[in-house]
Design an enzyme around this catalytic site. Structure first.
Site, PDB file in Angstrom:
ATOM      1  N   LYS A 129       0.858  -1.187   0.000  1.00 10.37           N
ATOM      2  CA  LYS A 129       0.000   0.000   0.000  1.00 10.37           C
ATOM      3  C   LYS A 129       0.896   1.238   0.000  1.00 10.37           C
ATOM      4  O   LYS A 129       2.049   1.173   0.431  1.00 10.37           O
ATOM      5  CB  LYS A 129      -0.896   0.031   1.250  1.00 10.37           C
ATOM      6  CG  LYS A 129      -2.175   0.815   1.055  1.00 10.37           C
ATOM      7  CD  LYS A 129      -3.224   0.062   0.230  1.00 10.37           C
ATOM      8  CE  LYS A 129      -4.505   0.863   0.124  1.00 10.37           C
ATOM      9  NZ  LYS A 129      -5.563   0.117  -0.586  1.00 10.37           N
ATOM     10  N   ASP A 169      -7.008   4.567  -4.900  1.00 16.53           N
ATOM     11  CA  ASP A 169      -7.611   4.412  -3.577  1.00 16.53           C
ATOM     12  C   ASP A 169      -8.304   5.757  -3.307  1.00 16.53           C
ATOM     13  O   ASP A 169      -8.543   6.531  -4.239  1.00 16.53           O
ATOM     14  CB  ASP A 169      -6.543   4.101  -2.517  1.00 16.53           C
ATOM     15  CG  ASP A 169      -7.142   3.596  -1.204  1.00 16.53           C
ATOM     16  OD1 ASP A 169      -7.526   2.423  -1.143  1.00 16.53           O
ATOM     17  OD2 ASP A 169      -7.246   4.388  -0.244  1.00 16.53           O
TER      18      ASP A 169
END
Length: 448
Positions: A129, A169
């Site tokens: 991430k 995201d």
């Protein structure tokens, strides 16, 4: 579920000492460890191999400065992150979050969750991430472009189609991915599938925009069917109003439900007649306006400041699709009192541990994020496959593959929960099923 296993409890204390001031990461590790207690008892070989100690430590953490010039010619500085958590089953895969709340602990929590989520998809993807504390809201296209180019100038040396494939995201949509991809291509002088969520004209996948929202409903539908229930005729409350919430609304409506509420970071709307999705799409996808503008054209609808009140609306099914820890114990108790019988998570970790206890105590069906919202990363994986083959599949092909993946994810959660004596506990099932695949790969590859 309390953490009673001494080995895992001691390891959790070590994790806390090593990662101070990272509450979201600690919360994610605690939840997973609680679920894995029966695995420790049944699989001492994994303890012996040090899999648990290794899986909570990222393989690599990168943090860097992102300088960019605003429209007034002033230099601004943000902080960039990429946490490459685990590559045991494939290249690192996970989104880039652009939001003022981003810090190392947030990125580590998201990356840790991503390990298990990606494992559940059955696709060969590891967990990672990244992101920045940059806020795209209120910025011009030029400012967003200059930030994205600066961000990618540093990030490009750490990623690659067979190494680490970031995606979108919160705050990172098609515009941001496009600017980042262009800069990567310019610096590396190569056209590869290094990012997913790309535009359709340069390697993106059909159905990617819809994937997380559709996948959430595909998973929820399987969970409902397995328990003798359905979406048909039910009232649904969905938080958020981005891609996940919009397309969860679309699919839930297709399944015969009535979605009555959506939200953004300022407040929420309630429309007892059912949300007019075309209006929401126009506001959010085209005009980039706040959700409160909905009531200007729908006078019978209500707008309320603040987000938590959305969970006081009476509903049968709740789909939190906004952000982490948005449902606390109090909100969960109100949902239970109002007769809500299912909660499935479209956002990452939107329920606090206390809220999850309320779900379980009241017999509410609970679909945890790492299973229920895996549709987005699953379709990112399908985009990677199309890029590798230099092919583009139809919307129907991608959607069918996504649907089948989400069905299989539910089956994995269900069967793992049953095998380890926790039937109906899909959170434990998701953690166990996701963990075991990665753990076996880590053990096979030795101490790396």
């Amino acid at each position: 579920m309390a953490l009673t296993n001494k080995y895992l409890a001691d390891l959790l204390e070590t994790v806390k000492k090593r990662n101070p001031a990272e509450p979201e990461f600690i919360q994610a590790v605690t939840e997973v460890f609680e679920s894995l207690q029966p695995v420790v008892e049944k699989r001492p070989d994994l303890v012996e191999a040090g899999v648990f100690e290794r899986i909570v430590e990222p393989e690599r953490q990168v943090m860097f400065r992102v300088p960019w010039v605003d429209d007034n010619g002033k230099v601004q500085v943000n902080r960039g992150f990429r946490v490459q958590f685990n590559s045991a089953i494939g290249p690192y895969k996970g989104g880039l979050r652009l939001h003022p709340s981003v810090n190392l602990g947030i990125i580590k929590f998201l990356g840790f969750e991503q390990i298990f989520k990606n494992s559940l998809t059955t696709l060969p993807m590891g967990g990672g991430k990244g992101g920045s504390d940059f806020d795209p809201k209120g910025k011009s296209d030029g400012e967003v472009m200059r930030f994205c180019q600066s961000f990618m100038t540093e990030l490009c040396r750490h990623i690659g189609a067979d190494l680490d494939v970031p995606a979108g995201d919160i705050g990172t949509g098609a515009r941001e991915i496009g600017y980042m991809f262009g800069q990567y291509k310019r610096i590396r002088n190569e056209f590869t599938g290094v990012l997913t969520g790309k535009g359709l004209t340069y390697g993106g996948s059909l159905a990617r925009t819809q994937a997380t929202g559709y996948g959430l409903c595909y998973f929820t539908n399987e969970m409902l069917k397995a328990n003798g229930k359905s979406f048909e005729g039910k009232t649904v409350v969905i938080s958020g109003s981005g891609n996940v919430a919009i397309y969860a609304t679309e699919k839930a409506t297709e399944y015969g439900a009535k979605v009555v509420a959506l939200s953004d970071s300022n407040g929420y709307i309630y429309d007892a007649n059912g949300i007019d999705l075309d209006c929401v799409k126009q506001l959010k996808e085209v005009e980039r306006k706040r959700i409160k503008e909905y009531v200007a054209t729908h006078p019978t609808a209500e707008y309320h400041e603040g987000c938590s009140g959305i969970w006081t609306i009476k509903c049968d099914i709740a789909l939190p699709c906004a952000t982490q820890n948005e449902i606390n114990k109090e909100s969960a108790e109100i949902l239970a009192k109002n007769g809500c019988f299912a909660v499935a998570e479209g956002a990452n970790m939107p329920s606090t541990p206390e809220a999850i206890e309320v779900y379980q105590k009241n017999g509410i069906l609970y679909g945890p994020a790492k299973a229920a919202n895996a549709g987005g990363v699953a379709t990112s994986g399908l985009e990677m496959s199309q890029n590798s083959e230099r092919l583009s599949w139809t919307f129907e092909e991608v959607d069918e593959k996504l649907h089948n993946i989400m069905i299989e994810i539910f089956k994995s959660c269900d069967s793992a929960a049953k095998e380890y004596g926790m039937e109906g506990n899909y959170m434990a099932g998701a953690n166990i099923a996701g963990f075991l695949k990665v753990a076996e790969a880590m053990k096979a590859q030795g101490c790396v």
